[in-house]
Design an enzyme around this catalytic site. Structure first.
Site, PDB file in Angstrom:
ATOM      1  N   HIS A   1       0.741  -1.290  -0.068  1.00  0.00           N
ATOM      2  CA  HIS A   1       0.033  -0.065   0.005  1.00  0.00           C
ATOM      3  C   HIS A   1       0.853   1.066  -0.111  1.00  0.00           C
ATOM      4  O   HIS A   1       0.476   2.235  -0.696  1.00  0.00           O
ATOM      5  CB  HIS A   1      -0.950   0.040   1.186  1.00  0.00           C
ATOM      6  CG  HIS A   1      -2.072  -0.870   1.131  1.00  0.00           C
ATOM      7  ND1 HIS A   1      -2.781  -1.614   1.985  1.00  0.00           N
ATOM      8  CD2 HIS A   1      -2.780  -1.160  -0.115  1.00  0.00           C
ATOM      9  CE1 HIS A   1      -3.622  -2.380   1.430  1.00  0.00           C
ATOM     10  NE2 HIS A   1      -3.945  -1.976   0.035  1.00  0.00           N
TER      11      HIS A   1
ATOM     12  N   ARG B   1      -9.095 -11.237  -7.368  1.00  0.00           N
ATOM     13  CA  ARG B   1      -8.341 -12.123  -6.474  1.00  0.00           C
ATOM     14  C   ARG B   1      -9.424 -12.092  -5.073  1.00  0.00           C
ATOM     15  O   ARG B   1      -9.155 -11.034  -4.270  1.00  0.00           O
ATOM     16  CB  ARG B   1      -7.138 -11.772  -6.005  1.00  0.00           C
ATOM     17  CG  ARG B   1      -6.044 -12.144  -7.186  1.00  0.00           C
ATOM     18  CD  ARG B   1      -4.629 -11.895  -6.549  1.00  0.00           C
ATOM     19  NE  ARG B   1      -3.572 -11.936  -7.456  1.00  0.00           N
ATOM     20  CZ  ARG B   1      -3.241 -10.739  -8.066  1.00  0.00           C
ATOM     21  NH1 ARG B   1      -3.378  -9.487  -7.823  1.00  0.00           N
ATOM     22  NH2 ARG B   1      -2.040 -10.815  -8.745  1.00  0.00           N
TER      23      ARG B   1
ATOM     24  N   GLU C   1      -3.765 -22.898 -15.502  1.00  0.00           N
ATOM     25  CA  GLU C   1      -2.459 -22.657 -14.881  1.00  0.00           C
ATOM     26  C   GLU C   1      -1.750 -24.162 -14.544  1.00  0.00           C
ATOM     27  O   GLU C   1      -0.801 -24.129 -13.760  1.00  0.00           O
ATOM     28  CB  GLU C   1      -2.785 -21.725 -13.548  1.00  0.00           C
ATOM     29  CG  GLU C   1      -3.870 -22.231 -12.914  1.00  0.00           C
ATOM     30  CD  GLU C   1      -4.344 -21.350 -11.664  1.00  0.00           C
ATOM     31  OE1 GLU C   1      -3.486 -20.505 -11.327  1.00  0.00           O
ATOM     32  OE2 GLU C   1      -5.457 -21.284 -11.614  1.00  0.00           O
TER      33      GLU C   1
ATOM     34  N   ASP D   1       1.754 -19.282 -12.270  1.00  0.00           N
ATOM     35  CA  ASP D   1       1.721 -20.744 -11.871  1.00  0.00           C
ATOM     36  C   ASP D   1       1.979 -21.722 -13.168  1.00  0.00           C
ATOM     37  O   ASP D   1       2.672 -22.669 -13.000  1.00  0.00           O
ATOM     38  CB  ASP D   1       0.397 -21.066 -11.215  1.00  0.00           C
ATOM     39  CG  ASP D   1       0.274 -20.943  -9.687  1.00  0.00           C
ATOM     40  OD1 ASP D   1       1.228 -20.964  -9.057  1.00  0.00           O
ATOM     41  OD2 ASP D   1      -0.729 -20.486  -9.302  1.00  0.00           O
TER      42      ASP D   1
END
Length: 692
Positions: A191, A298, A433, A457
């Site tokens: 952040h 996500r 993936e 991945d």
């Protein structure tokens, strides 16, 4: 010259100022307390939480006034962490059971939670540990009652040099004239970094020993384009950066002008350019920069900031708050992808020898139908009012895909039974993936509405190479020929099946890869919000013919080094702004070596080499009759910007003069080097140029 990683791009210069922003070295008082004192310690903790939250809300409001609602959303995560029941229970338990003073209890509880975040595989979520540290420090400040101010007295135009940077500190920098930040730790999605980008402060992270090498008062140039900083630079360095500042200012104006324009190649090929997000603040930034939607949401962060599984209603509110910012663009919501490699403190799972390969993603969700159904119902309810899609993580074949689709139908039936509306035709996609999914892609494509390639991945599993750096070098490389072949196949099959396919891994966010990805057949990319405009510029600067030409050349190669050289040469020709190069020997200081690197002429392999430990930079050539073709230069990413390519070119040209070679500079870098150093122009075989 010292090397770091670009976290917020830009160029700045000014006097250095040391700042112990994270105040790690402040000793936390530890003492045993009596049974009668325990409740008093807990009361002190409750008061500190209340005071810290009020202060944090003030910071959030200040950021909202100065930077806008978008940036203020960043502090929502810290507010949630302060309110976290798990943190409060942990502190109270330590006080009660260990008879520990509250300062020590807070320190211990924060460290335990930070350790949990640090073990996560995804770097985005690992970097949330900085939020926990910020929360812990705020609590300690209020417990001390006379805590030190967050930011030291700043001098206008200074460059802050620090071990670690916190979001609450960066939020206070506006208006202080801070030119740049040099940080020993930090991360690209922390952040503090996001705020630095919002403030337009050039930032380097992962700069080893910066606080030791740079003294307060040193004059510093921060090149957050090439990932380096110059300490007390020489006159020649200053002169070259004067020119670069002019070029950069012009380019920044070009990037801002791209907001609102489509991501389309020069010959009219449209590319859907979406954003990867983890929370509402990311969606706000993506919307501000004109993203076409969310290609990957996500949802793990929604779960990681809780002390228990969020309810269906709580998830619905989280997802709605995010999706609203990108309307009418679609928000692709990936189902929870946790497991042994990304643990939840309230969801104990058996330990696995290879957690990244084990019980995670859709495998875990199918084994916990209550968890899966709650998330599916929340997303389906949102689909009644917002354009959203469901993305299934870690699919490995048809059986898993069909089981997941059956679960979606079950969730739909449950909503019908309770009279709740949803989009019955909500798009459902599969993440590619795993190698198994890539192999059976033709069958998977028949049963989904869209495909999304999780290249991070996929590369890791294809190459059996850990993408998280350890003590030994990893063989993880997205430009391995096997990876390129697989990506080309995925794009081709999706096109033949008429199914949209997006690429959302880290390579999608790097404009150096954009031309190749378009050439391989990808017409949809999902990137980190901070790179949207850079990737859009790369798209609008190429043509489909150029992209496909590059892809064709790369697909014909069987060497990772050769592919990387080709892609980097292509990017060097297209790069909108380039930092100057300097002789390595006089400028570079590094933890690996401060000595000039020797250049070896390997006559057998026909190349000039500059070895540096496990890394090897090279310039290769081919002899054709009386001519010598300088065809490929390669400098590993970690060594770029140190003048190594220039040193290789000069050595090759010096030897060409001694051997009386006539050269053909097919390598674009060598050609540009000769343009800058016309004393070598007489070596060039002009006949080759005339024929071309």
């Amino acid at each position: 010259m010292i090397i770091g990683q670009v976290a917020s791009p830009g160029l700045a210069r000014g006097p250095a100022l040391h700042c112990d922003c994270a105040r790690k070295q402040v000793a936390v008082p530890r003492r045993q307390v009596s049974e009668t004192e325990v409740q008093g310690e807990i009361a002190r903790f409750d008061a500190a939480v209340y005071a810290a939250e009020r202060k944090l809300l003030e910071v959030q409001e200040s950021v909202r006034r100065s930077l806008g609602t978008d940036e203020a959303e960043i502090f929502e995560a810290q507010i949630l962490l302060l309110r976290d029941v798990q943190l409060r229970d942990e502190v109270r338990q330590l006080c009660l059971e260990n008879r520990m003073n509250v300062e020590a209890a807070v320190d211990e509880a924060i460290k335990r939670l930070m350790d949990l975040f640090a073990r996560l595989d995804d770097p985005y979520f690992r970097e949330r540990a900085a939020d926990l540290h910020d929360v812990g420090r705020r609590l300690q400040d209020h417990l001390e009652e006379n805590g030190l101010p967050d930011v030291p007295v700043l001098h206008d135009g200074c460059v802050i040099v620090t071990n670690e940077l916190l979001a609450s500190v960066v939020a206070q920098l506006e208006g202080h004239g801070v030119r740049a930040l040099i940080v020993e730790k930090g991360g690209l999605t922390a952040h503090a970094t996001i705020l630095a980008r919002s403030l337009g402060i050039p930032t380097l992270v992962h700069v080893p020993d910066a606080t030791r090498r740079i003294r307060t008062g040193d004059q510093v140039i921060v090149d957050a384009l090439a990932g380096r900083a110059f300490i007390n630079p020489q006159a020649e360095v200053l002169r070259r950066y004067d020119r670069l500042e002019d070029d950069l200012q012009a380019h920044q104006g070009v990037l801002k002008g791209l907001i609102g324009l489509p991501a389309v190649t020069r010959d009219g090929i449209e590319i859907k350019l979406c954003a990867n997000i983890g929370q509402t603040a990311d969606a706000v930034t993506a919307a501000k920069l004109g993203a076409d939607g969310v290609g990957l949401y996500r949802t793990e962060f929604v779960f990681l900031v809780q002390d228990k599984f969020p309810s269906e209603d709580e998830q619905y509110r989280f997802y709605r708050a995010t999706a609203e910012h990108l309307q009418p663009g679609e928000t692709v919501i990936r189902l929870l992808d946790v497991g042994s490699d990304k643990p939840l403190s309230y969801f104990p799972l058996p330990r696995e020898a290879n957690p990244a390969l084990g019980y995670r993603g859709i495998r875990l969700l199918l084994g916990h139908p209550t968890l899966l159904q709650a998330q599916l119902r929340a997303i389906l309810r949102l689909s009644a009012s917002h354009p959203v899609a469901i993305l299934l993580p870690m699919i490995d074949g048809m059986d898993e895909l069909r089981a997941a689709k059956a679960a979606i139908e079950t969730a739909k039936a449950e909503l019908v039974a309770t009279g709740q509306s949803f989009n019955p035709d909500i798009p459902v996609g599969a993440m590619i993936e795993t190698p198994s999914a890539a192999i059976v892609i033709e069958h998977l494509a028949d049963e989904v509405d869209f495909l999304s390639v999780g290249s991070n991945d996929l590369v890791q599993f294809l190459l059996a190479a850990d993408r998280i750096r350890g003590e030994t070098p990893s063989t993880y490389d997205p430009l391995h020929p096997a990876v390129i072949q697989v990506l080309a196949t995925l794009a081709r099959v999706a096109s033949s099946k008429g199914k949209p396919i997006s690429l959302c891994g880290e390579i999608a966010s790097d404009p150096a890869f954009t031309n190749l990805l378009v050439g391989l057949g990808f017409r949809s990319l999902s990137v980190s919000p901070g790179r949207l405009l850079d990737v859009k510029h790369a798209i609008r600067s190429t043509t489909l013919q150029d992209a496909e030409s590059l892809a064709g050349e790369v697909l014909a190669m069987c060497s990772t080094v050769a592919i990387r050289t080709q892609v980097e040469d292509d990017w060097e020709r297209r790069r909108p702004v380039s930092s100057p190069e300097f002789p390595t020997s006089s400028l570079t200081t590094s933890t690996t070596s401060a000595e000039p690197r020797p250049i070896i002429h390997d006559v057998v392999r026909q190349r000039f080499e500059s070895p540096a430990g496990a890394a090897l930079a090279s310039l290769s050539y081919v002899i054709e009759g009386e001519r010598v073709i300088l065809d490929h230069s390669f400098v590993p990413g970690e060594l770029r910007g140190r003048g190594i390519a220039a040193a290789l070119a000069r050595r090759a040209l010096d030897e060409a003069r001694q051997r009386r070679w006539k050269i053909v500079p097919r390598c674009s870098y060598v050609a540009r080097f000769i343009e800058r150093h016309p004393e070598f122009a007489d070596l060039v075989d002009r006949q080759d140029e005339d024929q071309e």
